[in-house]
Design a protein around this motif. Sequence first.
Motif, short mmCIF file in Angstrom:
data_model
loop_
_atom_site.label_atom_id
_atom_site.label_comp_id
_atom_site.label_asym_id
_atom_site.label_seq_id
_atom_site.Cartn_x
_atom_site.Cartn_y
_atom_site.Cartn_z
N PHE A 223 -4.63 3.34 4.28
CA PHE A 223 -4.65 1.92 3.92
C PHE A 223 -5.31 1.10 5.02
O PHE A 223 -6.08 0.18 4.74
N GLU A 224 -5.02 1.44 6.28
CA GLU A 224 -5.63 0.71 7.38
C GLU A 224 -7.15 0.83 7.35
O GLU A 224 -7.87 -0.14 7.56
N GLY A 225 -7.65 2.05 7.05
CA GLY A 225 -9.10 2.24 6.96
C GLY A 225 -9.70 1.41 5.85
O GLY A 225 -10.76 0.78 6.03
N TRP A 226 -9.03 1.39 4.68
CA TRP A 226 -9.52 0.57 3.57
C TRP A 226 -9.51 -0.91 3.96
O TRP A 226 -10.47 -1.64 3.69
N ALA A 227 -8.43 -1.34 4.60
CA ALA A 227 -8.29 -2.75 4.97
C ALA A 227 -9.40 -3.18 5.91
O ALA A 227 -10.00 -4.25 5.75
N ARG A 228 -9.71 -2.35 6.90
CA ARG A 228 -10.74 -2.73 7.86
C ARG A 228 -12.11 -2.85 7.20
O ARG A 228 -12.94 -3.65 7.61
N ARG A 229 -12.33 -2.05 6.17
CA ARG A 229 -13.61 -2.14 5.46
C ARG A 229 -13.69 -3.36 4.55
O ARG A 229 -14.76 -3.71 4.07
N ASP A 239 -6.22 -2.91 -5.92
CA ASP A 239 -7.42 -2.22 -5.43
C ASP A 239 -7.09 -1.33 -4.23
O ASP A 239 -7.60 -0.21 -4.11
N ALA A 240 -6.22 -1.82 -3.37
CA ALA A 240 -5.84 -1.05 -2.19
C ALA A 240 -5.12 0.24 -2.59
O ALA A 240 -5.40 1.32 -2.05
N ALA A 241 -4.20 0.14 -3.53
CA ALA A 241 -3.43 1.30 -3.97
C ALA A 241 -4.35 2.36 -4.58
O ALA A 241 -4.23 3.55 -4.30
N VAL A 242 -5.29 1.93 -5.42
CA VAL A 242 -6.23 2.87 -6.03
C VAL A 242 -7.08 3.54 -4.96
O VAL A 242 -7.31 4.76 -4.99
N ALA A 243 -7.53 2.76 -3.98
CA ALA A 243 -8.42 3.28 -2.94
C ALA A 243 -7.74 4.36 -2.09
O ALA A 243 -8.39 5.30 -1.64
N VAL A 244 -6.42 4.23 -1.87
CA VAL A 244 -5.73 5.21 -1.02
C VAL A 244 -5.00 6.26 -1.84
O VAL A 244 -4.33 7.15 -1.29
N LEU A 251 2.88 2.27 -1.95
CA LEU A 251 2.17 1.73 -0.80
C LEU A 251 3.02 0.68 -0.09
O LEU A 251 3.15 0.69 1.15
N ALA A 252 3.62 -0.22 -0.87
CA ALA A 252 4.46 -1.25 -0.27
C ALA A 252 5.67 -0.65 0.43
O ALA A 252 6.05 -1.08 1.54
N SER A 257 8.58 0.83 5.42
CA SER A 257 9.38 1.79 6.19
C SER A 257 8.72 2.17 7.52
O SER A 257 9.40 2.46 8.49
N THR A 258 7.39 2.14 7.57
CA THR A 258 6.68 2.53 8.79
C THR A 258 6.46 1.36 9.74
O THR A 258 6.67 1.48 10.96
N LEU A 259 6.05 0.23 9.18
CA LEU A 259 5.67 -0.91 10.03
C LEU A 259 6.56 -2.13 9.87
O LEU A 259 6.44 -3.08 10.64
N GLY A 260 7.43 -2.11 8.87
CA GLY A 260 8.26 -3.28 8.63
C GLY A 260 7.48 -4.46 8.10
O GLY A 260 7.87 -5.61 8.28
N LYS A 261 6.35 -4.18 7.43
CA LYS A 261 5.48 -5.24 6.93
C LYS A 261 5.09 -4.97 5.49
O LYS A 261 5.11 -3.83 5.03
N THR A 262 4.69 -6.02 4.80
CA THR A 262 4.09 -5.87 3.48
C THR A 262 2.63 -5.47 3.66
O THR A 262 2.06 -5.68 4.74
N PRO A 263 1.99 -4.92 2.61
CA PRO A 263 0.56 -4.63 2.73
C PRO A 263 -0.25 -5.86 3.10
O PRO A 263 -1.16 -5.79 3.95
N LEU A 264 0.08 -7.00 2.50
CA LEU A 264 -0.66 -8.23 2.83
C LEU A 264 -0.40 -8.63 4.28
O LEU A 264 -1.33 -9.06 4.99
N GLY A 265 0.84 -8.49 4.75
CA GLY A 265 1.15 -8.85 6.12
C GLY A 265 0.36 -8.01 7.12
O GLY A 265 -0.16 -8.53 8.11
#
Length: 320
Positions: A223-229, A239-244, A251-252, A257-265
Amino acid sequence: MDIHVIAINGVADFGLSAIVDTLNYANQLAPMLDPSPAPLNVTVVGVRRRVRTANGLIVPVQSIDRQSRPDAIVTPALGPVTPDAIEAALEQPELRDIKAAMIAKANDEVWIGAACTATLLLAETGLLNGHTATTSWWLAPLFRRRYPQVSLDDSRMLIVSAPFVTAGAALAHVDLALGLVRRRSPALAALTARYLLVDSRASQAAYAIPDHLAHADPLVERFEGWARRNLSKGFNLADAAVAVGTSERTLARRLQSTLGKTPLGFFQDLRVEHAVHLLQTSHESVDRVAEQVGYADGVTLRGLLRRKLGRSVRDLRTTL
């Protein structure tokens, strides 16, 4: 005010000295105030008569007395810094006695503090369950995985959830010690901070490295790689969910659980990180930087940087 500083074999040298030195500086500065606060009685304690620090120094230690009742006990960081090494360190037999002492002191309503990797040791006792805590930003994924019953806010430098106080990484040991001084005298804490040239640092957000955190989970890393692009484009969870290759819900859940954040956050964190990089490494206008990270104008970006980092564009551009 009696303060016990717990020294564990392999304790981080800076953490131990930062706490003890800050408290001792406060004692030396106290006579400058009128009225002068009562001294802080600082004792280094542990389960051994002496400990070897992470850098090999030998420190004399007084034995933990289960019957004693100090006003506060504080644990500096453990020496290891990688997740595997930290988890191995938490299994040391010595720490069973330390955890038992923490639990006994908590039952006596003693103020208990921990900084950096020692926050995991405190969490190991179960005492933090149901409380809000912080830790070093780079330990957050490990902390969330091991202690899901603790409400972790790794954006903050220092969190008080009585009777527990947790602090972030190495320099946050000073914040933790100043918090102890503040309990005795706010004026003395302010004076000590001025002598030590310690600025107010309520947030760790400016120091976090998002891609370092993302590597704790393969899905989050994708997800991080998709986000940076896609930083310059609008965020779309579908779109993010499909991409990963996963569902929006999964995904949410994994981001939380890993970062304590939402995908948008997390997406916004990456935008802020890239904006700061551009501001510090180029002469682009604020409006142009805003455009490159997906914001309509520089006003929006300025407000976001102030809200997330507590810093202005001018501050960021003058920071090397």
